[in-house]
Design an enzyme around this catalytic site. Structure first.
Site, PDB file in Angstrom:
ATOM      1  N   GLU A 178     -14.601  -5.176   2.293  1.00 28.61           N
ATOM      2  CA  GLU A 178     -13.919  -5.162   3.581  1.00 28.61           C
ATOM      3  C   GLU A 178     -14.921  -5.336   4.716  1.00 28.61           C
ATOM      4  O   GLU A 178     -15.915  -4.608   4.795  1.00 28.61           O
ATOM      5  CB  GLU A 178     -13.168  -3.844   3.759  1.00 28.61           C
ATOM      6  CG  GLU A 178     -12.467  -3.711   5.095  1.00 28.61           C
ATOM      7  CD  GLU A 178     -11.694  -2.418   5.203  1.00 28.61           C
ATOM      8  OE1 GLU A 178     -10.726  -2.277   4.438  1.00 28.61           O
ATOM      9  OE2 GLU A 178     -12.071  -1.560   6.010  1.00 28.61           O
ATOM     10  N   GLU A 216       0.813  -1.218   0.000  1.00 26.05           N
ATOM     11  CA  GLU A 216       0.000   0.000   0.000  1.00 26.05           C
ATOM     12  C   GLU A 216       0.845   1.266   0.000  1.00 26.05           C
ATOM     13  O   GLU A 216       1.849   1.365   0.701  1.00 26.05           O
ATOM     14  CB  GLU A 216      -0.926   0.006   1.215  1.00 26.05           C
ATOM     15  CG  GLU A 216      -1.935   1.139   1.203  1.00 26.05           C
ATOM     16  CD  GLU A 216      -3.087   0.867   2.140  1.00 26.05           C
ATOM     17  OE1 GLU A 216      -4.084   0.292   1.684  1.00 26.05           O
ATOM     18  OE2 GLU A 216      -2.972   1.204   3.341  1.00 26.05           O
ATOM     19  N   ASN A 275     -10.479  -6.679   7.806  1.00 29.87           N
ATOM     20  CA  ASN A 275      -9.646  -5.610   8.353  1.00 29.87           C
ATOM     21  C   ASN A 275      -9.395  -5.876   9.833  1.00 29.87           C
ATOM     22  O   ASN A 275     -10.330  -5.939  10.625  1.00 29.87           O
ATOM     23  CB  ASN A 275     -10.327  -4.252   8.173  1.00 29.87           C
ATOM     24  CG  ASN A 275      -9.377  -3.090   8.405  1.00 29.87           C
ATOM     25  OD1 ASN A 275      -8.422  -3.195   9.168  1.00 29.87           O
ATOM     26  ND2 ASN A 275      -9.637  -1.985   7.739  1.00 29.87           N
ATOM     27  N   LYS A 292       0.573   5.140   0.964  1.00 27.06           N
ATOM     28  CA  LYS A 292      -0.178   6.192   1.644  1.00 27.06           C
ATOM     29  C   LYS A 292       0.800   7.106   2.357  1.00 27.06           C
ATOM     30  O   LYS A 292       1.877   6.674   2.781  1.00 27.06           O
ATOM     31  CB  LYS A 292      -1.187   5.610   2.629  1.00 27.06           C
ATOM     32  CG  LYS A 292      -0.602   4.752   3.740  1.00 27.06           C
ATOM     33  CD  LYS A 292      -1.711   4.177   4.598  1.00 27.06           C
ATOM     34  CE  LYS A 292      -1.165   3.251   5.681  1.00 27.06           C
ATOM     35  NZ  LYS A 292      -2.246   2.649   6.485  1.00 27.06           N
ATOM     36  N   LYS A 301      -8.007   2.693  -3.051  1.00 33.08           N
ATOM     37  CA  LYS A 301      -8.362   2.624  -1.638  1.00 33.08           C
ATOM     38  C   LYS A 301      -8.973   3.969  -1.243  1.00 33.08           C
ATOM     39  O   LYS A 301      -8.293   4.994  -1.197  1.00 33.08           O
ATOM     40  CB  LYS A 301      -7.100   2.338  -0.814  1.00 33.08           C
ATOM     41  CG  LYS A 301      -7.350   2.060   0.665  1.00 33.08           C
ATOM     42  CD  LYS A 301      -7.721   0.619   0.901  1.00 33.08           C
ATOM     43  CE  LYS A 301      -7.779   0.313   2.397  1.00 33.08           C
ATOM     44  NZ  LYS A 301      -6.436   0.261   3.019  1.00 33.08           N
ATOM     45  N   GLU A 342      -6.158  -7.676   6.064  1.00 28.86           N
ATOM     46  CA  GLU A 342      -5.751  -6.289   5.920  1.00 28.86           C
ATOM     47  C   GLU A 342      -5.350  -5.671   7.261  1.00 28.86           C
ATOM     48  O   GLU A 342      -6.019  -5.876   8.270  1.00 28.86           O
ATOM     49  CB  GLU A 342      -6.902  -5.445   5.356  1.00 28.86           C
ATOM     50  CG  GLU A 342      -7.522  -5.944   4.082  1.00 28.86           C
ATOM     51  CD  GLU A 342      -8.767  -5.159   3.720  1.00 28.86           C
ATOM     52  OE1 GLU A 342      -9.528  -5.636   2.874  1.00 28.86           O
ATOM     53  OE2 GLU A 342      -8.992  -4.078   4.312  1.00 28.86           O
ATOM     54  N   SER A 343      -4.283  -4.921   7.231  1.00 28.76           N
ATOM     55  CA  SER A 343      -3.840  -4.083   8.358  1.00 28.76           C
ATOM     56  C   SER A 343      -3.216  -4.885   9.504  1.00 28.76           C
ATOM     57  O   SER A 343      -3.610  -6.015   9.781  1.00 28.76           O
ATOM     58  CB  SER A 343      -4.992  -3.242   8.916  1.00 28.76           C
ATOM     59  OG  SER A 343      -5.517  -2.387   7.933  1.00 28.76           O
TER      60      SER A 343
END
Length: 263
Positions: free
Chosen positions: A165, A54, A186, A56, A116, A216-217
């Site tokens: 998600e 990702e 997530n 960001k 995203k 995710e995450s």
């Protein structure tokens, strides 16, 4: 009002302004609107370890993550490192991203791109296709089932894949539908921003096999991925762990090399 509610409120105002500045008809004239999308779901099924790296610059939990990050440089390095796909944040207010980041990434790499963002309007899906995305993110905590259905069907018509998600079983059960390609769990609670990898592990068996499972995450160790693979996950979205370093591309490369050596 929690953080997700604040983001949604601001996003609705932003989208209405954007509609006035750039109508749908103008988006449909952009070169990427007719481009054939690259399948992220296929790559995750066939090309382990399935890292979605990702890009960001910041987030509500990490406001000074990497404010001066160069999207072309980092996405190019992600591709060289072996990422299956790249997630590009396009929310400006909370994450420091723009549509230009997505378009520049599209000009830079030849692997699937996930837009995203906090999608609350069909306009944003048309934007995603016009700006070069291959996949959109729909957040179950933000949308009603009928909105997920409407948005995912439109995405499919445009040739985009859909990553849904979820954060818990209730969201999963009310949101599963045939127009979804991938289901992402997530591990971050979007209302409190607390992290727990057990969220993915606990939901794994509840996700039907026809959907690609994405965690995710909160993934910072290769050992976590090896454990999640045992639960059937084929995709792993990692952002902060790479972007918090001085050289995200190199960090991604080292991570993936370590992961392969541990398989």
């Amino acid at each position: 009002m929690n953080i997700l509610d604040r983001i949604a409120t601001d996003k609705r105002l932003e989208v209405e302004e954007q509609k006035e500045m750039v109508p749908v008809e103008a988006l449909q004239l952009l070169p990427h609107f007719k481009r054939k999308c690259i399948s992220l779901a296929k790559r995750l099924r066939t090309s382990p370890p399935g890292i979605i790296a990702e890009f960001k610059r910041r987030s509500p939990s990490l406001p000074d993550l990497n404010p001066d990050a160069d999207v072309a440089e980092i996405t190019s390095e992600y591709e060289k490192a072996g990422a299956a796909g790249i997630s590009v944040l396009t929310d400006e207010l909370y994450f420091g991203g723009t549509a230009d980041d997505l378009m520049l990434a599209r000009e830079t790499v030849n692997i699937p791109l996930l837009r995203k963002d906090f999608i609350i309007d069909e306009y944003q899906i048309i934007e995603a296709k016009a700006f070069g995305a291959d996949v959109i993110l729909l957040i179950a905590a933000l949308l009603k089932p009928e909105e997920i259905r409407k948005f995912s069907v439109l995405a499919r018509k445009l040739g985009l894949e859909v990553l849904l998600e979820v954060h818990n079983q209730e969201e999963l059960e009310r949101s599963i539908m045939p127009s979804i390609d991938m289901i992402g769990v997530n591990n971050r609670n979007l209302k409190t921003f607390e992290m727990d990898l057990n969220i993915s592990k606990n939901l794994a068996e509840e996700i039907p096999s026809e959907f690609v499972k994405v965690s995710e995450s909160g993934i910072s160790e290769t050992s976590s991925i090896l454990e999640l693979q045992k639960s059937g996950f084929q995709g792993f979205l990692i952002g902060g762990n790479f972007m918090k370093t001085k050289d995200p591309g190199n960090s991604a490369q080292k991570f993936m090399q370590e992961l392969k050596s541990g398989r």
